[in-house]
Design a protein around this motif. Structure first.
Motif, short mmCIF file in Angstrom:
data_model
loop_
_atom_site.label_atom_id
_atom_site.label_comp_id
_atom_site.label_asym_id
_atom_site.label_seq_id
_atom_site.Cartn_x
_atom_site.Cartn_y
_atom_site.Cartn_z
N ARG A 225 0.82 -1.20 0.00
CA ARG A 225 0.00 0.00 0.00
C ARG A 225 0.86 1.26 0.00
O ARG A 225 1.89 1.33 0.69
N GLU A 227 0.39 4.17 1.28
CA GLU A 227 0.49 4.85 2.57
C GLU A 227 1.59 4.23 3.43
O GLU A 227 2.37 4.95 4.08
N SER A 228 1.67 2.90 3.44
CA SER A 228 2.71 2.23 4.23
C SER A 228 4.10 2.57 3.72
O SER A 228 5.01 2.87 4.51
N TRP A 230 5.06 5.20 1.96
CA TRP A 230 5.36 6.61 2.21
C TRP A 230 5.75 6.83 3.66
O TRP A 230 6.70 7.56 3.96
N ARG A 231 5.01 6.20 4.57
CA ARG A 231 5.34 6.32 5.98
C ARG A 231 6.73 5.75 6.27
O ARG A 231 7.49 6.31 7.08
N VAL A 265 -1.58 -0.57 8.61
CA VAL A 265 -2.24 -0.14 7.37
C VAL A 265 -2.24 -1.25 6.33
O VAL A 265 -3.21 -1.42 5.58
#
Length: 399
Positions: A225, A227-228, A230-231, A265
């Protein structure tokens, strides 16, 4: 080498592994030129460019000397592939020396760390007799390092599920100018120029062990994902920003909480701690680190989330039963991160989240005061190795 180090007085430069035990074990003083990796990497590349330029300028004269291939080879210098190998070797040694010199294998040896050209020039001035002390003592020389080196930051993270009371606890302790919270650090980051941020990004790219451990987690945990990912990228960049700070960094949402979000996430709520340990080890490398795991039962955590109006976690706004169900599914993830943290050699203390806030705030304040005393007595010296707490099978969240 045995013959040299058996003498009463000697000076040796070099760091070859085969003779390191002979040199360090018999030395009174080891001077570690611990320049920033970015600075050393640039110098290696600059050296190659200068030698290549010298070869081009002297090409005609060298060709006029038959059989003088040795001189031409010396001017040409190492190949690009060898330069790249030296850079990767430098990055490995930068980490390796820090770990070796922190250990107690050489108790009789004084370790002096030089971290900048400014410190080096101070040493050159001392040995050249340009200071009042023509024959400085070992203590005087060490004082150059202590007064010029940047203090090692202390990173303290409160870790636990939403509703554990992390932010409430931090807000309950006394304000301290030597201590910076997550919000203060985030504000400082927001004021940085683009070039400064780019510098930290480049440092991250050059930190091969850190980048490798992040890639390892992404592949083994199958983080697909956006979001994962990027984090994860933002987390490893923040490591060098945190390392550039000084004093005590007290976070209620820090590195471990970011790892929790990254895995949660992507639905990886039952990960193998072994896939997380390398990332935690390299994230905290170079910092004195303390993790405080706040133990609270799932019903209490869910009640606190339902009752608050300013929460920002992914559980806020849900019904009580939904929150409790999500907490239940996340317990194994919390346990895995704590186990990985201990396996990385980081001390983990457990606070009982059911205790009154003033009691917990008192415990945290005592811990902060101890670290403040330690920092005031060790400015500029090598950071003490993080004490590894014995692994525990107990969950920090009461089921």
């Amino acid at each position: 080498m045995n013959e040299i180090t058996a003498r009463d007085e000697w000076i040796i430069d070099g760091h070859y592994r085969d003779v390191r035990h002979l040199i360090w074990g018999r030395s009174q003083t080891v001077i570690w030129l611990n320049y920033p990796p970015l600075f050393v990497g640039w110098r290696l590349i600059r050296r190659k460019l200068r030698k290549k330029l010298a070869r081009l300028e002297n090409k005609s004269s060298l060709q006029a000397k038959p059989g003088d291939g040795k001189e031409q080879e010396q001017i040409a210098g190492a190949s690009w592939s060898k330069r790249i190998f030296r850079i990767t070797k430098m990055l490995r040694e930068h980490r390796e020396y820090g770990l070796l010199l922190q250990q107690s294998h050489y108790p009789q040896t004084q370790i002096i760390e030089i971290v900048s050209l400014h410190q080096t020039r101070q040493w050159e001035a001392v040995f050249a007799g340009r200071t009042a002390s023509a024959q400085p003592s070992r203590a005087a020389l060490a004082n150059i390092s202590r007064n010029s080196a940047k203090p090692v930051p202390t990173f303290i993270e409160l870790f636990g599920l939403p509703g554990a009371g992390k932010t409430t606890l931090i807000n309950a302790i006394d304000e301290d100018p030597d201590m910076k919270t997550r919000l203060a650090i985030a504000e400082e980051w927001g004021r940085l120029s683009f070039l400064r941020r780019l510098g930290f990004f480049i440092r991250t790219l050059l930190d091969l062990p850190l980048v490798g451990s992040a890639i390892y987690l992404a592949f083994t945990a199958r983080l697909t994902r956006g979001e994962s990912l990027w984090r994860l990228l933002r987390l490893i960049i923040m490591k060098h920003w945190w390392l550039s700070r000084s004093g005590i960094l007290l976070f209620d949402q820090g590195a471990l909480q970011s790892i929790w979000s990254i895995l949660y996430v992507s639905g990886r709520t039952v990960p193998d701690p072994k896939m997380i340990t390398p990332l935690i080890r390299y994230l905290f490398e170079g910092m004195q680190t303390q993790v405080i795991a706040i133990n609270v039962d799932k019903a209490t955590a869910a009640s606190r989330i339902v009752g608050r109006t300013d929460g920002t976690s992914r559980f806020d706004g849900l019904a009580f039963d939904d929150i409790e169900s999500k907490i239940e599914r996340s317990i194994s993830l919390i346990d895995a991160i704590v186990a990985a943290t201990r396996a990385a050699g980081i001390d983990v203390q457990t606070f009982a989240g059911s205790e009154p806030v003033p009691v917990l705030a008192g415990q945290l304040q005592q811990l902060l005061n101890r670290y403040k005393r330690d920092q005031s007595g060790s400015v500029g010296e090598l950071p003490a190795a993080a004490g590894a707490a014995p692994p525990s099978s107990d969950s920090i969240i009461s089921r």
